[in-house]
Write a protein that holds these residues in place. Structure first.
Motif, PDB file in Angstrom:
ATOM      1  N   ASN A 248      37.419  48.096  31.649  1.00 56.06           N
ATOM      2  CA  ASN A 248      36.093  47.227  31.720  1.00 56.06           C
ATOM      3  C   ASN A 248      36.170  46.306  32.512  1.00 56.06           C
ATOM      4  OD1 ASN A 248      34.154  48.427  29.957  1.00 56.06           O
ATOM      5  ND2 ASN A 248      35.338  47.890  28.276  1.00 56.06           N
ATOM      6  N   ARG A 249      37.134  45.506  32.610  1.00 53.06           N
ATOM      7  CA  ARG A 249      37.260  44.401  33.784  1.00 53.06           C
ATOM      8  C   ARG A 249      37.486  45.057  35.326  1.00 53.06           C
ATOM      9  NH1 ARG A 249      40.488  41.988  29.915  1.00 53.06           N
ATOM     10  NH2 ARG A 249      42.668  42.901  30.846  1.00 53.06           N
ATOM     11  N   ALA A 250      38.346  46.039  35.268  1.00 51.31           N
ATOM     12  CA  ALA A 250      38.443  46.672  36.581  1.00 51.31           C
ATOM     13  C   ALA A 250      37.080  47.176  37.186  1.00 51.31           C
ATOM     14  CB  ALA A 250      39.389  47.742  36.565  1.00 51.31           C
ATOM     15  N   VAL A 251      36.282  47.825  36.072  1.00 51.25           N
ATOM     16  CA  VAL A 251      34.798  48.308  36.456  1.00 51.25           C
ATOM     17  C   VAL A 251      33.907  47.308  36.955  1.00 51.25           C
ATOM     18  CG1 VAL A 251      32.979  49.609  35.512  1.00 51.25           C
ATOM     19  CG2 VAL A 251      35.248  50.351  35.055  1.00 51.25           C
ATOM     20  N   ASP A 252      33.850  46.204  36.330  1.00 49.07           N
ATOM     21  CA  ASP A 252      33.029  45.112  36.567  1.00 49.07           C
ATOM     22  C   ASP A 252      33.460  44.444  38.007  1.00 49.07           C
ATOM     23  OD1 ASP A 252      31.888  44.820  34.049  1.00 49.07           O
ATOM     24  OD2 ASP A 252      33.268  43.434  33.215  1.00 49.07           O
ATOM     25  N   ARG A 253      34.697  44.561  38.263  1.00 53.67           N
ATOM     26  CA  ARG A 253      35.146  43.957  39.706  1.00 53.67           C
ATOM     27  C   ARG A 253      34.646  45.112  40.747  1.00 53.67           C
ATOM     28  NH1 ARG A 253      40.412  43.247  37.095  1.00 53.67           N
ATOM     29  NH2 ARG A 253      40.474  41.202  36.329  1.00 53.67           N
ATOM     30  N   MET A 254      34.752  46.337  40.350  1.00 55.51           N
ATOM     31  CA  MET A 254      34.473  47.395  41.240  1.00 55.51           C
ATOM     32  C   MET A 254      32.963  47.365  41.645  1.00 55.51           C
ATOM     33  SD  MET A 254      35.417  49.565  43.398  1.00 55.51           S
ATOM     34  CE  MET A 254      37.180  49.288  42.810  1.00 55.51           C
ATOM     35  N   THR A 255      31.959  47.106  40.554  1.00 55.85           N
ATOM     36  CA  THR A 255      30.628  46.725  40.685  1.00 55.85           C
ATOM     37  C   THR A 255      30.396  46.006  41.661  1.00 55.85           C
ATOM     38  OG1 THR A 255      30.485  47.680  38.435  1.00 55.85           O
ATOM     39  CG2 THR A 255      28.719  46.775  39.247  1.00 55.85           C
TER      40      THR A 255
END
Length: 396
Positions: free
Chosen positions: A153-160
């Motif tokens: 989830n943290r990686a997805v937030d950064r990618m967003t």
């Protein structure tokens, strides 16, 4: 060849270098991961765009300029497959079809020279790319958070966030939409994204160090670009922006190369902790003998209590019981300067030219005295010495 064309070619060339280095870094981290493969495809598409486009500008080739539209139209496809990999879910069928059909139609149109219908084609390609990124950002933002782990989830937030941040840079690449833009910044945006992506893959403390280092690079390269711009005659705002874009892109690309090369070389170097981990030693004495062959400990010498008779071992016992590693720079180690035990320990370190005393045992006294060169005395080395001490204590 105008200064704008040269600046655009240099910035895109730096983008190619940075993206290729990022691809190598990701492949080295985990070559077998399906997500790594998706990232490599996406980054490869973008790198191919920058390469073909810069070659077209430098050579004035209309054919290469036409062909550059093919990877440009495929960028949303690359973004979508990365999004699917991060979510571990398929994107809606309608989005998939739109991305594939749009890539084929606009790519073939570019190869056939339709981009010569400058403004309509540029608007269509720009809207297609922006819509693709927006769709990916929407899928990432509206995901089922419970289906992913916290780290995912943290990686997805950064990618967003990265997908949103890169949009303004992409728009500058379309001359029909922004004809007065002095330099195209799409490659610079890509460099920022891959730099942030590699930083995000680091551990917590290393991540903040990398962020600070990146900020320093951005600020210093911008100042360098400003200074270089004023060397040229008849400087104006457009020229200043070109110099700054070149400097920032170059420094980011060089930073990616040096960071990746340093990581590669460090992984091949025999680190002290890795030496301990793979050591065949079964006793502490054997492990110490192995350590003494490591470059960090090659100057070390072991002193047992009977060899320290001149330093009053009975007096040293109480002091060493409350310390694990003594650094010469920290003397008198929380005690009064006239403390007898502290004086003797300082005298011992001076006599054997030691910078550190590693306490193996306080009763009876058993220590390792080693000299760490000032060029090697960084926090990582201090941590390694402290960890080795703990390991040696536990193997007693």
């Amino acid at each position: 060849m105008t200064s704008a064309v040269i600046a655009n070619a240099i910035v895109n060339g730096c983008g190619v270098i940075g993206l290729v280095v990022a691809m190598l870094a990701l492949h080295r981290r985990d070559a077998r991961s399906p997500l790594t493969g998706r990232f490599l495809i996406a980054l490869g598409i973008v790198a191919l765009l920058f390469l073909v486009r810069s070659a077209a500008w430098l050579t004035g080739s209309s054919l290469l300029d036409d062909l550059s539209v093919i990877p440009a139209a495929a960028i949303p496809f690359g973004a979508l497959i990365v999004t699917e990999g991060m979510l571990r879910r398929h994107a809606p069928r309608a989005i998939k079809l739109a991305v594939i059909v749009g890539a084929v139609v606009l790519g073939l149109g570019g190869a056939l020279g339709l981009e010569r219908f400058d403004t309509p084609y540029a608007i269509a390609l720009a809207l297609f790319q922006l819509a693709g990124f927006a769709a990916c950002a929407f899928l990432l933002a509206t995901r089922d958070r419970h289906s992913l782990m916290a780290s995912e989830n943290r990686a997805v937030d950064r990618m967003t966030i990265g997908a949103v941040v890169v949009l303004p840079f992409i728009v500058t690449d379309f001359g029909a939409l922004m004809p007065d833009m002095p330099v195209k910044l799409g490659a610079l945006g890509a460099l920022l994204v891959v730099t942030a992506m590699l930083i995000a893959g680091s551990s917590g403390e290393a991540r903040w160090h990398a962020v600070l280092l990146t900020v320093l690079r951005l600020v210093s390269s911008t100042l360098l670009g400003l200074a270089a711009a004023f060397v040229a005659p008849d400087v104006d705002a457009a020229q200043v922006m070109r110099f700054c874009a070149i400097a920032v892109s170059g420094v980011l690309a060089i930073g990616l190369m040096t960071d990746t090369l340093r990581s590669f070389l460090e992984s091949r170097a025999p680190g002290v902790l890795s030496s301990v981990a793979i050591s065949p030693a079964t006793t502490r004495d054997q492990l110490i003998a192995e350590l003494l062959r490591h470059p960090l400990f090659e100057s070390a010498r072991r002193y047992r209590e009977d060899e320290l008779a001149a330093y009053d071992p009975l007096l040293l016992r109480n002091r060493l019981a409350s310390h694990r590693v003594l650094r010469r720079a920290d003397a008198p180690w929380g005690h009064l300067p006239i403390d007898p035990a502290a004086e003797r320990l300082a005298s011992l370190m001076a006599a054997v030219s030691a910078t550190h005393l590693v306490v193996l045992s306080s009763d009876p006294v058993d220590i390792l005295a080693l000299a760490v060169p000032v060029t090697s005395a960084d926090p990582a080395t201090e941590t390694a010495i402290a960890l080795v001490q703990r390991i040696l204590i536990m193997t007693a």
